[in-house]
Design a protein around this motif. Structure first.
Motif, short mmCIF file in Angstrom:
data_model
loop_
_atom_site.label_atom_id
_atom_site.label_comp_id
_atom_site.label_asym_id
_atom_site.label_seq_id
_atom_site.Cartn_x
_atom_site.Cartn_y
_atom_site.Cartn_z
N GLU A 1 -8.77 -24.33 40.87
CA GLU A 1 -8.89 -23.53 39.66
C GLU A 1 -10.34 -23.29 39.25
OE1 GLU A 1 -6.71 -25.37 36.58
OE2 GLU A 1 -6.79 -23.66 35.23
N MET A 2 -11.13 -24.31 39.18
CA MET A 2 -12.47 -24.18 38.61
C MET A 2 -13.58 -24.18 39.65
SD MET A 2 -11.65 -23.74 35.58
CE MET A 2 -13.30 -23.59 34.93
N ALA A 3 -13.28 -24.68 40.84
CA ALA A 3 -14.32 -24.79 41.86
C ALA A 3 -14.72 -23.42 42.38
CB ALA A 3 -13.84 -25.66 43.02
N THR A 4 -16.01 -23.27 42.70
CA THR A 4 -16.45 -22.02 43.32
C THR A 4 -16.42 -22.12 44.84
OG1 THR A 4 -18.75 -22.76 43.18
CG2 THR A 4 -17.91 -21.40 41.37
N LEU A 5 -16.58 -23.34 45.35
CA LEU A 5 -16.58 -23.54 46.80
C LEU A 5 -15.18 -23.99 47.22
CD1 LEU A 5 -20.06 -25.24 47.31
CD2 LEU A 5 -19.44 -22.80 47.39
N THR A 6 -14.29 -23.03 47.35
CA THR A 6 -12.90 -23.33 47.65
C THR A 6 -12.28 -22.15 48.39
OG1 THR A 6 -10.79 -24.01 46.64
CG2 THR A 6 -12.12 -22.46 45.40
N PRO A 7 -11.39 -22.39 49.35
CA PRO A 7 -10.80 -21.30 50.12
C PRO A 7 -9.58 -20.71 49.40
CG PRO A 7 -10.03 -23.37 50.96
CD PRO A 7 -10.96 -23.69 49.83
N PHE A 8 -8.77 -19.99 50.16
CA PHE A 8 -7.63 -19.28 49.59
C PHE A 8 -6.34 -19.82 50.19
CE2 PHE A 8 -10.31 -16.49 47.34
CZ PHE A 8 -11.44 -16.35 48.12
N ASP A 9 -5.47 -20.33 49.32
CA ASP A 9 -4.30 -21.05 49.82
C ASP A 9 -3.01 -20.26 49.77
OD1 ASP A 9 -3.01 -23.02 47.07
OD2 ASP A 9 -4.19 -21.16 47.02
N SER A 10 -2.95 -19.22 48.97
CA SER A 10 -1.73 -18.43 48.88
C SER A 10 -2.09 -16.96 49.03
CB SER A 10 -1.02 -18.65 47.55
OG SER A 10 -0.63 -20.00 47.40
N TRP A 11 -1.34 -16.28 49.86
CA TRP A 11 -1.65 -14.89 50.16
C TRP A 11 -0.44 -14.00 49.88
CZ3 TRP A 11 -6.03 -13.20 53.45
CH2 TRP A 11 -6.97 -14.22 53.66
N GLY A 12 -0.71 -12.76 49.48
CA GLY A 12 0.35 -11.78 49.39
C GLY A 12 0.78 -11.35 50.79
N GLN A 13 1.83 -10.55 50.83
CA GLN A 13 2.39 -10.14 52.13
C GLN A 13 1.61 -8.99 52.77
OE1 GLN A 13 3.49 -8.99 49.26
NE2 GLN A 13 4.64 -7.07 49.48
N GLY A 14 0.68 -8.41 52.02
CA GLY A 14 -0.12 -7.31 52.54
C GLY A 14 0.43 -5.96 52.13
N THR A 15 -0.49 -5.02 51.92
CA THR A 15 -0.13 -3.64 51.63
C THR A 15 -0.84 -2.75 52.65
OG1 THR A 15 0.14 -4.01 49.25
CG2 THR A 15 -0.31 -1.74 49.97
N LEU A 16 -0.07 -1.99 53.40
CA LEU A 16 -0.64 -1.06 54.37
C LEU A 16 -1.00 0.24 53.66
CD1 LEU A 16 -1.35 -0.12 57.24
CD2 LEU A 16 1.06 0.55 57.50
#
Lengths: 108, 122
Positions: free
Chosen positions: B102-117
């Motif tokens: 939530e607050m960290a700036t040095l953090t990756p991405f753990d949940s992704w959407g399914q994508g929009t073409l």
């Protein structure tokens, strides 16, 4: 921007084998490095972050190591479900976060 | 369960405008930064920028600064990516992705959407 280089681009392996994928950063990213898995038609999935911490729900056969500019992702015993493309990403210096071009694991 | 659900595929002509969306659920939406990532066969995964839903503060990759606009509507847990004038080179799959911490700036991405073409073609 930091350039992430992955090798090899493609790796042909057999189920059950141990495999090691490499990722190199153009400058130090400390341990701010993540690995993602992407299967065809799906979004990337976070596997490893902080270079060596498994994300929630990730099997123990996946492990990461490294710091600075050299990193590896190891899959201890390949399962059929693991054939996919693997990307590394640095999140040390942004914008932008940068990704490698990926390593594709294919069945030998 | 955290979910990011993106809007459907789009086919547009060069010069047209477009806004795609990403609706979040299952966590405290306002306080987790959400990024947009472009994927093409030619360039792979490219991080475009990131938006903070609580106040729509956005930070862009230099490559995308001025080309797209990111915003959020926290009343409906949705973030947006928009273009005012599409080009053929904007043809890609676009993903939204939530930061792990939530607050960290040095953090990756753990949940992704399914994508929009998004397809841009005359």
């Amino acid at each position: 921007e930091i350039v992430m280089t992955q090798s090899p681009a493609t790796l042909s392996v057999s189920p059950g084998e141990r495999v090691t994928l490499s990722c190199r950063a153009s400058e130090s990213v400390s341990q701010n490095l993540a690995w993602y898995q992407q299967k065809p038609g799906q979004a990337p999935r976070l596997l490893i972050y902080a270079a060596s911490t498994r994300a929630s729900g990730i099997p123990v056969r996946f492990s990461g190591s490294g710091s600075g500019t050299e990193f590896t992702l190891t899959i201890s015993s390949l399962q059929s479900d693991d054939f996919a493309v693997y990307y590394c990403q640095q999140y040390e210096k942004w914008p932008p976060y940068t990704f490698g071009r990926g390593t594709k694991l294919e069945i030998k | 369960e955290v979910q990011l659900v993106q809007s459907g595929a789009e086919v547009k002509k060069p010069g047209e405008s477009l806004r795609i969306s990403c609706k979040a659920s299952g966590y405290r939406f306002s306080t987790y930064w959400i990024a947009w990532v472009r994927q093409t066969p030619e360039k792979g995964l490219e991080w475009m920028g990131i938006v903070y839903p609580d106040d729509s503060d956005a930070k862009y990759s230099p490559s995308f600064q001025g080309q797209v606009f990111m915003s959020a509507d926290k009343s409906i847990n949705t973030v947006y990516l928009q273009w005012t004038s599409l080009k053929a080179s904007d043809t890609a799959i676009y993903y939204c992705a939530k930061r792990l911490e939530e607050m960290a700036t040095l953090t990756p991405f753990d949940s992704w959407g399914q994508g929009t073409l998004v397809t841009v073609s005359p």
